[in-house]
Design a protein around this motif. Structure first.
Motif, PDB file in Angstrom:
ATOM      1  N   ALA A   1      88.525  -8.254 -54.997  1.00  0.00           N
ATOM      2  CA  ALA A   1      88.201  -8.074 -53.579  1.00  0.00           C
ATOM      3  C   ALA A   1      88.107  -9.419 -52.862  1.00  0.00           C
ATOM      4  CB  ALA A   1      86.896  -7.298 -53.436  1.00  0.00           C
ATOM      5  N   VAL A   2      87.434 -10.401 -53.495  1.00  0.00           N
ATOM      6  CA  VAL A   2      87.312 -11.731 -52.879  1.00  0.00           C
ATOM      7  C   VAL A   2      88.701 -12.358 -52.694  1.00  0.00           C
ATOM      8  CG1 VAL A   2      86.426 -14.087 -53.188  1.00  0.00           C
ATOM      9  CG2 VAL A   2      84.971 -12.125 -53.758  1.00  0.00           C
TER      10      VAL A   2
ATOM     11  N   ALA B   1      86.204   2.024 -59.780  1.00  0.00           N
ATOM     12  CA  ALA B   1      84.934   1.320 -60.002  1.00  0.00           C
ATOM     13  C   ALA B   1      84.505   0.590 -58.732  1.00  0.00           C
ATOM     14  CB  ALA B   1      85.083   0.326 -61.154  1.00  0.00           C
ATOM     15  N   TRP B   2      85.477   0.005 -58.041  1.00  0.00           N
ATOM     16  CA  TRP B   2      85.186  -0.715 -56.802  1.00  0.00           C
ATOM     17  C   TRP B   2      86.302  -0.449 -55.800  1.00  0.00           C
ATOM     18  CZ3 TRP B   2      80.579  -3.114 -56.355  1.00  0.00           C
ATOM     19  CH2 TRP B   2      79.900  -3.443 -57.533  1.00  0.00           C
ATOM     20  N   CYS B   3      85.940  -0.254 -54.550  1.00  0.00           N
ATOM     21  CA  CYS B   3      86.979  -0.197 -53.523  1.00  0.00           C
ATOM     22  C   CYS B   3      86.547  -1.012 -52.316  1.00  0.00           C
ATOM     23  CB  CYS B   3      87.322   1.242 -53.150  1.00  0.00           C
ATOM     24  SG  CYS B   3      86.017   2.142 -52.322  1.00  0.00           S
ATOM     25  N   VAL B   4      87.520  -1.337 -51.491  1.00  0.00           N
ATOM     26  CA  VAL B   4      87.262  -2.109 -50.274  1.00  0.00           C
ATOM     27  C   VAL B   4      87.680  -1.266 -49.076  1.00  0.00           C
ATOM     28  CG1 VAL B   4      88.254  -3.989 -48.888  1.00  0.00           C
ATOM     29  CG2 VAL B   4      87.360  -4.471 -51.164  1.00  0.00           C
TER      30      VAL B   4
ATOM     31  N   PHE C   1      85.149  -6.181 -43.750  1.00  0.00           N
ATOM     32  CA  PHE C   1      85.604  -6.206 -45.136  1.00  0.00           C
ATOM     33  C   PHE C   1      84.430  -5.763 -46.001  1.00  0.00           C
ATOM     34  CE2 PHE C   1      87.175  -7.704 -49.146  1.00  0.00           C
ATOM     35  CZ  PHE C   1      88.564  -7.686 -49.022  1.00  0.00           C
ATOM     36  N   GLU C   2      84.416  -4.457 -46.308  1.00  0.00           N
ATOM     37  CA  GLU C   2      83.270  -3.830 -46.956  1.00  0.00           C
ATOM     38  C   GLU C   2      83.596  -3.483 -48.409  1.00  0.00           C
ATOM     39  OE1 GLU C   2      80.244  -2.754 -45.048  1.00  0.00           O
ATOM     40  OE2 GLU C   2      81.090  -4.388 -43.879  1.00  0.00           O
ATOM     41  N   LEU C   3      82.679  -3.830 -49.291  1.00  0.00           N
ATOM     42  CA  LEU C   3      82.834  -3.499 -50.703  1.00  0.00           C
ATOM     43  C   LEU C   3      82.010  -2.245 -51.004  1.00  0.00           C
ATOM     44  CD1 LEU C   3      83.965  -4.605 -53.472  1.00  0.00           C
ATOM     45  CD2 LEU C   3      81.709  -5.646 -53.778  1.00  0.00           C
TER      46      LEU C   3
ATOM     47  N   LEU D   1      81.030  -7.632 -47.867  1.00  0.00           N
ATOM     48  CA  LEU D   1      81.462  -8.678 -48.797  1.00  0.00           C
ATOM     49  C   LEU D   1      81.924  -9.934 -48.057  1.00  0.00           C
ATOM     50  CD1 LEU D   1      82.064  -9.428 -51.787  1.00  0.00           C
ATOM     51  CD2 LEU D   1      84.413  -8.730 -51.360  1.00  0.00           C
ATOM     52  N   GLY D   2      82.594  -9.727 -46.942  1.00  0.00           N
ATOM     53  CA  GLY D   2      83.093 -10.866 -46.175  1.00  0.00           C
ATOM     54  C   GLY D   2      81.994 -11.827 -45.754  1.00  0.00           C
ATOM     55  N   ASP D   3      80.772 -11.326 -45.615  1.00  0.00           N
ATOM     56  CA  ASP D   3      79.629 -12.173 -45.240  1.00  0.00           C
ATOM     57  C   ASP D   3      78.781 -12.549 -46.446  1.00  0.00           C
ATOM     58  OD1 ASP D   3      80.391 -11.370 -42.605  1.00  0.00           O
ATOM     59  OD2 ASP D   3      79.147  -9.582 -42.845  1.00  0.00           O
ATOM     60  N   GLY D   4      79.194 -12.139 -47.638  1.00  0.00           N
ATOM     61  CA  GLY D   4      78.356 -12.382 -48.812  1.00  0.00           C
ATOM     62  C   GLY D   4      77.087 -11.546 -48.821  1.00  0.00           C
TER      63      GLY D   4
END
Lengths: 470, 470
Positions: free
Chosen positions: B233-234, B278-281, B251-253, B377-380
């Motif tokens: 994702a990153v 397991a993970w999507c964006v 940009f959302e995890l 995620l984009g903002d940590g």
């Protein structure tokens, strides 16, 4: 007291890079040569630890500290007073640490690193550090932060304040505040870093910073456009932003007297216009992708909007030539002679009316006035300078009267008497006039809270209390 | 003292919209029902002038003031303590003033105006006010500013702090600070407005604000993408930004447990994936121009990057369906039961390692832990929540121990224990542990400078001094 202090200072360690006597002279004169001071010495620490030692010694002996970066302040913010009782702390040797985190889009640097070094390090990691202005090669990040400096890319990327995520600061008592976080979001109490950005070293000494990086644009489109009037320029700005959004990176307004000065002092610089328009705009778009597409998109927008006297740079060389015109204006002014300078901002939409009204008032009082106005229209920031063609030698006699006219109008439009250059010594008297008693009191109480001994860059930003009362 | 205060309060004027007794109950309970307090009364001023009257009366009688907007704080920041000695000042009737300046790209509003009203007014002027989050319809601008709230568009446009140009604030003694400037650049001394943004009403009461507007994007492209892992994702984020820059707006995890909760509690919401990754964006691009072009550009980039399990919304309805999945996660959690919630941030590049390490530690201690992680995620910034499937009823017994694990790791990565929700009452104990003594001292000295009587929203952000010493 100073002699005892000096003894201890000299006995501490050679590594503080101490300078005395004549060697301090370049540090005691500001770059515009308007302020000359004196100092006990210049200390040039190499690390935060050395800086802490110095600050603690100063605090113990009640010695004022004057932080100095590249000595490029336009307001005398880094020049000591004439007492000779303060210590200049120059950051030129605190310039070793530069660390890019490309995944986090951040760069962490020592305060003494130059703006150009930061730009270069970012570029090497395929990133952009967007802050840019004339003194990039010599100004230092610590000074840029202390001034909250702006430049030509603020429209898109913000001032130094918006580009800062974290700071390490040595406080007035020598304590280190470890605020070097690289976070986009952090709501854990008061945002302490904001206090030090723009405080001109009066609240503490910035020793290291975490700054934002951006994706590196690969496409650029630059144009020079006859806009008839500032009102048309504002309209063009909003039209462009509606169509290409944040790709509008710079949007600079230039008046005919600027072009005339360039013709006179830099005849070798080609100007596409003939005759010179009353007002023109220099703008730049940037984006990912390739330049050809962006250039044709810009040309199409300008054509559709009916700008018939517009030049879109077809390659990088042409773009550089356009930018050189803008960049050389300050130098052309220096060659022309002494002027009264203003670095003002007002709401963008009010700029057209402000320009007309201010010119009318000034010309009425000073029929020989040559008003050289240019600047970052997208940010509402004008460099508004005035030459008196018949009384150049005496111009400073009229400074206060000229300022009074300009600043009164700025205040009417709820604007700012210092948009990006700060206050320093030059404008502290004006600050006390054009900000309210409530604001000045809040600033003083914050100063008192963080620097109770009043040792951090005294005589800058705020008037001494006794001056205030006068 | 309170009875004398109440007599004067009631005798002042009916227009303060006073509420007493049972009518104060809804204002004394926070929306998460974790904090319940009591108040002398609720006052609901209609104007800055009325607010000033109230503050002056409180200052005179030494009565604590608890400002409250839409009562949507997630940390109990707007709930009074249980003493019953404070006055709640609710801003719901200070909601009349909304003024757009399209040329300056600004909007000026009363503190009681809701976020949705600001968005709507901007839209009517063909502009965007980009802040957005779940409580948009009920939260008020004053509260959003006091919390420095974030949301889904911070990646591109920043938090409330970055969206603020000017403030009007009623200070602790009832003085009005007139800082309502709409300027992009203003370097006239300390940036006072920054102190009040994020201070949760502990330094003064925001009564009006000038906020930034942006060009209204006309093109949108939304995608839901199986990314295998947070590290992928990153990588996708940085790849996208290199290609389309600031057009990356959100940009959302989202982790699999989120999708599972949605399936269980909102089976009617269609999920494109089967089985769940397991993970999507979930990401959104926005721009000028038209959506078709942006959608095909996004599809091409994802295809080129090898994302075979990716869904690009072909129209607005599909995009809304994707967004609904993200928006319903908090509600699905509430239905599922009680969880221990964290709103943390760390440098973006460290998120993948953090997620692995934190999960390992937690599962080791709490084998029945169900970790529901999602966020910006984009903002940590992660919302990192933990259910204990076998001990739901007892979960709060483990809160401190769970926090200790999460926050220790956050601290290791130089992160923040509150990214966008603030401190309020909920995290003030943690704040005193995870920020340094130097930082807490600086905050206290600023609090002391601006609110020497300690009347502004006491018991929020900073611990009472006697608690601190314990």
């Amino acid at each position: 007291m100073p002699s005892n202090f000096l003894t201890q200072l000299q006995s501490m360690t050679e590594s503080h890079g101490l300078l005395f006597g004549e060697n301090t002279a370049p540090y005691c004169l500001d770059q515009r040569r308007r302020f000359q001071g004196q100092a006990l010495a210049v200390a040039r620490p190499k690390s935060t630890e050395q800086l802490v030692e110095l600050v603690k010694l100063c605090a113990e002996h009640h010695i004022a500290m004057v932080p100095q970066g590249g000595n490029t302040s336009l307001c005398g913010a880094a020049t000591p007073d004439s007492s000779g009782h303060s210590l200049i702390i120059a950051f030129e040797r605190m310039n070793q640490f530069i660390e890019v985190d490309a995944d986090n889009n951040t760069i962490t640097v020592d305060a003494g690193v130059t703006l150009q070094q930061v730009q270069t390090a970012a570029l090497a990691a395929n990133r952009l550090f967007p802050a840019n202005w004339g003194a990039a090669a010599s100004c230092q990040i610590g000074g840029a932060l202390a001034t909250n400096a702006g430049g030509v890319n603020v429209l898109r990327y913000g001032n130094m304040r918006e580009l800062t995520l974290g700071l390490e600061v040595v406080l007035a008592d020598g304590t280190i505040w470890h605020g070097l976080r690289g976070l986009r979001k952090d709501n854990t109490g008061y945002d302490l870093k904001q206090l030090f950005v723009g405080a001109e070293g009066t609240l503490g000494l910035i020793s290291r910073a975490v700054l934002r990086l951006y994706p590196l644009p690969t496409a650029h489109a630059t144009a020079l456009i006859d806009v008839d009037s500032p009102a048309v320029a504002v309209e063009l700005l909003r039209d462009l932003q509606a169509k290409v959004g944040d790709r509008v990176t710079s949007f600079e307004l230039i008046s005919r007297p600027c072009l005339d000065l360039l013709k006179r002092h830099f005849p070798e610089l080609q100007q596409p216009f003939s005759p010179s328009p009353a007002w023109c705009v220099l703008l730049e778009l940037s984006d990912g992708g390739n330049s050809e597409q962006l250039i044709s998109q810009l040309a199409e927008i300008l054509f559709d909007a009916g700008f018939s006297n517009a030049y879109v740079a077809q390659n990088q060389r042409q773009a550089q030539d356009f930018w050189r015109l803008r960049e050389r204006i300050p130098e052309a002014q220096r060659i022309e002679g002494v002027s009264i300078k203003h670095d003002i901002s007002i709401p963008v939409g009010d700029i057209p009316r402000f320009l007309t009204e201010c010119q009318n008032e000034l010309i009425q009082q000073y029929p020989d006035a040559n008003i050289v106005a240019f600047g970052h229209l997208g940010d509402g920031n004008l460099h508004y300078n005035l030459f008196l063609t018949e009384k150049t030698a005496l111009i400073y006699q009229f400074e206060l009267a000229i300022n009074a006219i300009v600043y009164r109008l700025v205040a009417q439009y709820n604007g700012s008497i210092s948009a990006e250059h700060g206050i320093g010594q030059l404008k502290k008297q004006s600050l006390s006039q054009y900000r309210t008693a409530t604001e000045l009191l809040m600033m003083r109480s914050i100063k008192q809270a963080l620097d109770p001994q009043q040792l951090m860059n005294p005589g800058k930003v705020l008037l001494d209390l006794n001056q205030q009362i006068d």
